[in-house]
Design an enzyme around this catalytic site. Structure first.
Site, PDB file in Angstrom:
ATOM      1  N   TYR A  55       0.848  -1.196   0.000  1.00  0.00           N
ATOM      2  CA  TYR A  55       0.000   0.000   0.000  1.00  0.00           C
ATOM      3  C   TYR A  55       0.884   1.246   0.000  1.00  0.00           C
ATOM      4  CZ  TYR A  55      -3.954  -3.034   1.307  1.00  0.00           C
ATOM      5  OH  TYR A  55      -4.924  -4.013   1.356  1.00  0.00           O
ATOM      6  N   SER A  56       0.837   1.958  -1.107  1.00  0.00           N
ATOM      7  CA  SER A  56       1.678   3.153  -1.298  1.00  0.00           C
ATOM      8  C   SER A  56       3.143   2.849  -1.021  1.00  0.00           C
ATOM      9  CB  SER A  56       1.188   4.316  -0.421  1.00  0.00           C
ATOM     10  OG  SER A  56      -0.125   4.693  -0.767  1.00  0.00           O
TER      11      SER A  56
END
Length: 339
Positions: A55-56
């Site tokens: 995630y990111s």
């Protein structure tokens, strides 16, 4: 807030869990906003936070770590691995080589010495179950993880992994994290019966169907949800599946109005009503989003409302089957089913 036992672990978790995918670049959520969301979620009784290394590119884990600093022991902390982390070909998958490194990286970003639940983000067809489960068992014995689980595994792979754990005397997956919503009910016909058979905890993601069930998508309105900006094909109304979704949404909106509920309450109350589901993962980008979703914490749908939902979207039906991540590859690519 309701609490349920996570499979056979004995761990009590909230029926709504906080998903942190939107923390960082994906949801454009700042550290201050992420911390405020975590604070409000914990104050409301949520005790499970779920993130992932990809995630990111790790930013979500870093934000979660800062937000929970000083109160780690009050939280059931979950993260995931296997998705690509950069261009290096071995920085992905579920091999022992990568999982040992990936977990250490996640622990460093989170600022903790262990996670409660370590999940394989997707099934890795290039790695044997014995290889993966052996590595996870060793990491568990080392105290770096308390439990491990799978995410978006096809039903047959869940069964195969359970068999491999027993055959090789290894630890087993104790949870599964599938996609599930009123609009995507396919797991009711295969995955959920298997999780019930093996006593797995089930943490469902995308219960609001990428915003379709948030109340923001309605006929005659411009679709301006965050997901529609970077996944426009999922909201293109020239696509038959999307037109079918919009038709279902309009019927569900009327159903919610008649029951005195918001669309979010209807959607979250639906998934948490299934006896196989432990928690629904909510992924707010803002505090306003969180509060709207927390309003569903104690929602219990009547049998009449559940029957009416079944009449709109039949049990076991996916309105957008091509968006399923657990579909056997040969069903999507004709070249894989031709000789």
């Amino acid at each position: 807030m309701q609490y349920r036992t996570l499979g056979h672990t004995g761990v009590q978790v909230s029926s709504l869990a906080l998903g942190a995918m939107n923390f960082g670049a994906i949801g454009r959520t700042t550290q201050a906003e992420a911390t405020a969301i975590v604070d409000a979620a914990l104050d409301a009784g949520i005790n499970l936070i779920d993130t992932a290394d990809m995630y990111s590119d790790g930013e979500s884990e870093e934000m979660v770590g800062k937000a929970i600093a000083g109160r780690r022991d009050d939280i059931v902390l979950a993260t995931k691995a296997t998705m690509p982390m950069g261009d290096e070909r071995n920085h992905r998958g579920s091999s022992r080589r990568w999982l040992v490194t990936a977990l250490d990286d996640s622990l460093r970003r989170l600022g903790v010495d262990h996670v409660d639940l370590y999940q394989m983000h997707r099934w890795d067809p290039t790695t044997s179950d014995e290889e993966t489960l052996s590595a996870l068992t060793d990491l568990q014995r080392a105290g770096k993880i308390r439990y491990f689980g799978s995410s978006t595994f096809p039903a047959h792979r869940i069964v195969q992994a359970q068999w491999a754990a027993r055959e090789h005397h290894l630890g087993r997956y104790v949870t599964e994290q599938p996609s599930y919503s009123v609009l995507q009910r396919g797991i009711e016909s295969h995955v959920l019966p298997v999780t019930e058979q093996y006593g797995l905890g089930v943490l469902v993601w995308s219960p609001l169907a990428s915003g379709w069930l948030s109340g923001a998508v309605r006929a005659g309105r411009e679709i301006t949800t965050s997901r529609s900006t970077f996944m426009p094909q999922r909201f293109d109304l020239t696509v038959p599946a999307n037109r079918a979704r919009l038709d279902a949404v309009e019927q569900l909106a009327q159903l919610a109005d008649d029951a005195g509920l918001t669309m979010i309450q209807l959607a979250l109350g639906f998934v948490t009503a299934h006896p196989a589901v432990t928690s629904a993962l909510i992924g707010p980008r803002t505090l306003d989003h969180l509060h709207a979703q927390l309003a569903a914490a104690d929602t219990v749908l009547s049998a009449d409302v559940l029957d009416a939902i079944d009449a709109v979207v039949a049990p076991g039906t996916d309105l957008a089957a091509d968006e399923k991540f657990d579909t056997p590859p040969a069903l999507l690519d004709p070249a894989l089913r031709r000789r």
